[in-house]
Design an enzyme around this catalytic site. Sequence first.
Site, PDB file in Angstrom:
ATOM      1  N   LYS A  39       1.892   8.674  -4.511  1.00 38.05           N
ATOM      2  CA  LYS A  39       1.753   7.459  -5.320  1.00 38.05           C
ATOM      3  C   LYS A  39       2.603   6.317  -4.778  1.00 38.05           C
ATOM      4  CE  LYS A  39       1.407   6.206 -10.182  1.00 38.05           C
ATOM      5  NZ  LYS A  39       0.249   5.383  -9.893  1.00 38.05           N
ATOM      6  N   GLY A  44      10.116   8.648  -2.995  1.00 35.46           N
ATOM      7  CA  GLY A  44       9.786   9.375  -1.760  1.00 35.46           C
ATOM      8  C   GLY A  44       8.679   8.703  -0.972  1.00 35.46           C
ATOM      9  N   CYS A  45       7.668   8.221  -1.678  1.00 35.31           N
ATOM     10  CA  CYS A  45       6.526   7.584  -1.009  1.00 35.31           C
ATOM     11  C   CYS A  45       6.933   6.253  -0.385  1.00 35.31           C
ATOM     12  CB  CYS A  45       5.372   7.409  -1.995  1.00 35.31           C
ATOM     13  SG  CYS A  45       4.776   8.997  -2.635  1.00 35.31           S
ATOM     14  N   THR A  46       7.787   5.527  -1.076  1.00 35.23           N
ATOM     15  CA  THR A  46       8.282   4.264  -0.540  1.00 35.23           C
ATOM     16  C   THR A  46       9.113   4.527   0.716  1.00 35.23           C
ATOM     17  OG1 THR A  46       8.267   3.220  -2.716  1.00 35.23           O
ATOM     18  CG2 THR A  46       9.693   2.223  -1.041  1.00 35.23           C
ATOM     19  N   GLY A  49       6.885   5.449   3.698  1.00 37.67           N
ATOM     20  CA  GLY A  49       6.232   4.249   4.228  1.00 37.67           C
ATOM     21  C   GLY A  49       7.198   3.389   5.019  1.00 37.67           C
TER      22      GLY A  49
END
Length: 157
Positions: A39, A44-46, A49
């Site tokens: 998401k 973690g996703c940020t 990226g």
Amino acid sequence: MPLTLNKKAPAFSAAATGDQTLSLKDFKGKNLIIYFYPKDNTPGCTQEGQDFRDNYTKFKRAKTLVLGVSRDSVRVHTNFRAKHEFPFDLLSDPDETLCKLFDVIHLKKNYGKEYMGIVRSTFLIDSKGILREQWTNVRVKGHVEEVLATAKQYKPE
């Protein structure tokens, strides 16, 4: 169905940031990293990226492009991409077509609750469309550096 290394990667086409639709065939002649994450705008996703962003020039030198994929909408992706200045596109997969193609939707548990969700995974597809490497159940710390080192081993022909 699990993917097989050293076989053709599954063909895909999906809506992407930049008001475009991207397909595997668009990357013929270049190596491609496609990473799946749960998401936008989560820690973690940020971080993942941002790690791809911070190493993007090195990936380009290795003649390897990067795409991120989650179930978020193109609009949410566009804002996420702009906010963190990602130099690569994000694909929107709200109906989980790509996620199922790459077998990244699995049963997950969070605080005792079970649900079907994206398992953080990364795939390296070579310049001929062959799946060369895959990482599943990815831990963000150090992952992008490992992917980059592997990508450097595959020189586009």
